[in-house]
Design a protein around this motif. Structure first.
Motif: not given
Ligand SMILES: *Cc1c(COP(=O)(O)O)cnc(C)c1O
Length: 377
Positions: A57, A156, A177, A182
């Motif tokens: 994020t 991802q 992330s 993940k």
């Molecule tokens: C997990 C995810 C995020 C956010 O990741 P964080 O590290 O929790 O902020 C953003 N975009 C996608 C597509 C995700 O799968």
């Protein structure tokens, strides 16, 4: 039997490296383990510059700051995505223009994108859903012709490829992330990959509260001060120490996930052949990093029934995004176009348990339960 949807995997070295970081006496950001992670990512995947962040994020918010998104700028992205993809740009006053997903997987339909471009368009944000590449060449071509930035939401997509190129190395920038859901994780964590030289220095500054502290510690300037806007996006070296232990085991983790993914696919393929469900589709240009195994039911009712049966057997399967164009926050701001594929994945997509310590027997049990459901109905 109780099978959770996810169980974070520990390689065994995490505690040891955290202890080392603590003993080093410097556990704020950009310590020894952060540098090790950066070197490993840049070496293995060829990202020009990587910067660990506290989340994906945050990395997306940095990207929006770096490309200088202003109120009224338009940003094209899929409606079928996580809210962070959208929030990063909404926080800067951007108007979101949503593209629908393809019918063969939830990635954005790149053939629609050109018709969504206006003189106000500033960026395209492809999301590599389930770690499977969006078709990037048509987007790169559009970006060139219309002078747009491409920000990859590669949350991802670690260790996955498009025509041989690592995802996250193709756009202007990319956000990863390391959330515990993940493939490679640190509880919470993320990374910005910068592939365009023009943004490297400013990325460091924005991440360090708008100061040139990074350049100061490299001896490039003799004092540091406030030189730009910014915030605090860097994680403690404790997070990096944890992450490094995971990264050292990247191949083993990916290998195990792929084995389990392939087993699901083989077991459920007969249902797809009969036209009862849709399984993940990996186009010729993409690889599979086995981030996620999902199936798509025919209707919402069918998905509810399947979730219920799985839960009765102790299996936790979960749906995923609700289309952003139909969300309480954005539906009044959306331009009104119907996005039927996005809605279909919102209603019908179901994610199955997939984690390192899941066993073959558990995969078979889950697949058998699904086969049983479709025999009944
Ligand atoms: C997990 C995810 C995020 C956010 O990741 P964080 O590290 O929790 O902020 C953003 N975009 C996608 C597509 C995700 O799968």
């Amino acid at each position: 039997m109780n099978i959770p949807f996810n169980k974070p995997y520990l390689t065994g070295k995490e505690g040891h490296y955290i202890y080392q970081a603590v003993l080093s006496g410097k556990i704020s950001g950009d310590g020894v383990f952060t540098k090790k992670c950066h070197a490993l990512f840049e070496g293995k995947f060829g990202f020009k510059k990587t910067l660990l962040t506290t989340s994906c994020t945050d990395a997306l918010e940095m990207a929006a700051l770096l490309i200088n998104i202003q109120p009224g700028d338009e940003v094209i992205m899929p409606s079928y995505t996580f809210v962070s993809t959208a929030n990063a740009f909404v926080l800067r006053g951007a108007k979101l223009v949503f593209a629908d997903s393809t019918d063969y997987n939830p990635n954005m339909d790149v053939t629609q994108v050109e018709s969504l471009i206006t003189p106000k368009t500033k960026a395209i944000v492809p999301v590599h859903y389930a770690g499977i590449a969006v078709d990037m060449d048509p987007l790169l071509d559009l970006a060139k012709r219309h002078n747009l930035f491409i920000i990859e939401d590669a949350a991802q997509a670690i260790d996955s490829y498009y025509k041989g190129r690592p995802l996250g190395s193709i756009g202007t920038m990319a956000a990863f992330s390391f959330h515990e859901t993940k493939n490679i994780m640190a509880g919470e964590g993320g990374m910005l990959a910068v592939n365009d030289d023009r943004f490297v220095l400013r990325a460091e500054i924005i991440r360090e509260k708008g100061t040139n502290r990074s350049a100061f510690f490299r001896g490039e300037v003799d004092k540091y001060g406030w030189v730009d806007m910014g915030s605090s996006f860097l994680p403690s070296d404790i997070i990096a120490a944890f992450l490094y232990a995971q990264l050292e085991n990247l191949e083993e983790i990916q290998g195990r996930r792929k084995t389990l993914w392939d087993r699901y696919y083989k077991a459920l393929r007969p249902l797809e052949e009969k036209g009862l469900i849709q399984l993940p589709y990996i186009p010729y240009f993409a690889t599979n990093n086995a981030h996620m195994f999902y199936l798509v039911c025919k209707t919402l009712e069918e998905r509810i029934g399947l979730i219920t049966l799985l839960k009765e057997k102790g299996i936790y399967a979960v749906f995923h995004y609700l289309s952003l164009h139909a969300s309480p926050f954005y539906r009044d701001k959306h331009d009104g176009r119907a996005l039927p594929q996005s809605d279909r994945y919102s209603d019908c997509l179901l994610r199955l348990p997939l984690f390192y310590e899941l066993t073959e027997e558990q995969v078979d049990f889950i697949a058998d339960t699904i086969l049983e459901y479709y025999k009944r109905s």
